[in-house]
Design an enzyme around this catalytic site. Sequence first.
Site, PDB file in Angstrom:
ATOM      1  N   ASP A  11       0.931  -1.183  -0.076  1.00 46.67           N
ATOM      2  CA  ASP A  11      -0.009   0.132  -0.157  1.00 46.67           C
ATOM      3  C   ASP A  11       0.961   1.190   0.041  1.00 46.67           C
ATOM      4  O   ASP A  11       2.088   1.073   0.294  1.00 46.67           O
ATOM      5  CB  ASP A  11      -0.782  -0.023   1.404  1.00 46.67           C
ATOM      6  CG  ASP A  11      -1.734   1.231   1.575  1.00 46.67           C
ATOM      7  OD1 ASP A  11      -2.366   1.514   0.369  1.00 46.67           O
ATOM      8  OD2 ASP A  11      -1.826   1.695   2.606  1.00 46.67           O
ATOM      9  N   ASP A  13       0.139   5.179   0.954  1.00 48.41           N
ATOM     10  CA  ASP A  13       0.009   6.056   1.891  1.00 48.41           C
ATOM     11  C   ASP A  13       0.015   5.333   3.531  1.00 48.41           C
ATOM     12  O   ASP A  13      -0.905   4.479   3.804  1.00 48.41           O
ATOM     13  CB  ASP A  13      -1.245   7.026   1.903  1.00 48.41           C
ATOM     14  CG  ASP A  13      -1.215   7.774   0.659  1.00 48.41           C
ATOM     15  OD1 ASP A  13      -0.161   8.161   0.115  1.00 48.41           O
ATOM     16  OD2 ASP A  13      -2.507   7.927  -0.161  1.00 48.41           O
ATOM     17  N   THR A  54      -2.627   1.160  -4.276  1.00 54.25           N
ATOM     18  CA  THR A  54      -3.139   2.360  -3.771  1.00 54.25           C
ATOM     19  C   THR A  54      -4.434   2.636  -3.981  1.00 54.25           C
ATOM     20  O   THR A  54      -4.761   3.174  -5.223  1.00 54.25           O
ATOM     21  CB  THR A  54      -2.060   3.380  -3.789  1.00 54.25           C
ATOM     22  OG1 THR A  54      -2.355   4.407  -2.986  1.00 54.25           O
ATOM     23  CG2 THR A  54      -1.711   3.894  -5.106  1.00 54.25           C
ATOM     24  N   GLN A  56      -6.854   5.843  -4.130  1.00 57.06           N
ATOM     25  CA  GLN A  56      -6.683   7.224  -4.346  1.00 57.06           C
ATOM     26  C   GLN A  56      -7.844   8.043  -4.601  1.00 57.06           C
ATOM     27  O   GLN A  56      -8.374   8.329  -5.813  1.00 57.06           O
ATOM     28  CB  GLN A  56      -5.515   7.697  -5.416  1.00 57.06           C
ATOM     29  CG  GLN A  56      -4.299   7.193  -4.859  1.00 57.06           C
ATOM     30  CD  GLN A  56      -3.640   7.967  -3.721  1.00 57.06           C
ATOM     31  OE1 GLN A  56      -3.735   9.139  -3.637  1.00 57.06           O
ATOM     32  NE2 GLN A  56      -2.881   7.071  -2.824  1.00 57.06           N
ATOM     33  N   SER A  57      -8.720   7.823  -3.592  1.00 54.03           N
ATOM     34  CA  SER A  57     -10.077   8.372  -3.841  1.00 54.03           C
ATOM     35  C   SER A  57     -10.225   9.835  -3.618  1.00 54.03           C
ATOM     36  O   SER A  57     -11.185  10.463  -4.047  1.00 54.03           O
ATOM     37  CB  SER A  57     -11.099   7.727  -2.708  1.00 54.03           C
ATOM     38  OG  SER A  57     -10.736   8.429  -1.395  1.00 54.03           O
ATOM     39  N   CYS A  93      -6.498   2.924  -7.485  1.00 52.33           N
ATOM     40  CA  CYS A  93      -7.693   3.076  -7.836  1.00 52.33           C
ATOM     41  C   CYS A  93      -8.128   4.646  -7.561  1.00 52.33           C
ATOM     42  O   CYS A  93      -8.025   5.315  -6.551  1.00 52.33           O
ATOM     43  CB  CYS A  93      -8.686   2.400  -6.980  1.00 52.33           C
ATOM     44  SG  CYS A  93     -10.455   2.560  -6.814  1.00 52.33           S
ATOM     45  N   LYS A 105      -9.745  -1.486  -3.078  1.00 53.56           N
ATOM     46  CA  LYS A 105      -9.347  -2.272  -2.081  1.00 53.56           C
ATOM     47  C   LYS A 105     -10.300  -1.933  -0.616  1.00 53.56           C
ATOM     48  O   LYS A 105     -10.523  -0.909  -0.678  1.00 53.56           O
ATOM     49  CB  LYS A 105      -7.805  -2.030  -1.230  1.00 53.56           C
ATOM     50  CG  LYS A 105      -6.834  -2.338  -2.265  1.00 53.56           C
ATOM     51  CD  LYS A 105      -5.534  -2.144  -1.530  1.00 53.56           C
ATOM     52  CE  LYS A 105      -5.217  -0.938  -1.522  1.00 53.56           C
ATOM     53  NZ  LYS A 105      -3.810  -0.263  -1.102  1.00 53.56           N
TER      54      LYS A 105
END
Length: 186
Positions: A11, A13, A54, A56-57, A93, A105
Amino acid sequence: MPLAEKLVILDRDGVINQDSDDYVKSLDEFLPYPQAIEAIARLSRAGWTVAIATNQSGIARGFYDEATLAAMHERLEALVAATGGEIAGIVHCPHGPDDDCDCRKPLPGLLERIRQDLGMASLQGAWMVGDSLRDLQAGDAVGCHSVLVRTGKGERTLAKGKGLERARVFTDLAAFADWLLTQPEK
């Protein structure tokens, strides 16, 4: 083609760089842990394949764009290369939690993309390193060994204590790399 047993999926962050509840939105806010950069390089130099998956919303939420994310990842790859390592691939994502995608995830879509990108038949026996339960759940879905680091949201995840029965816990990515590099070859 890499062997799953020699693949570490990270992952981002909270594992590689400082996390923020307000999102990492700019290159200035992207602050890698120096020991994590060195850990990635050590794994790579020792013959391990290292990839990153990762969520990334912040992209879906409009906090930053794909170009900003690409700049962060270019910096990350440059830092790892400067220490003699290599990242085999970075997948992300960009969706929000309600976007009904298959890549966010805890779903395994990002890990499946890594598997496809690397030309692997399976991820059974690879390592998934994260700071949240959703990271470990994504890895579990494809047969990865689970590793929780205490950095980022790791302490909060550990305090909840749910879903961690199969996870190994380490202080940080460097401690995991130290341990992994001392394990006998299979």
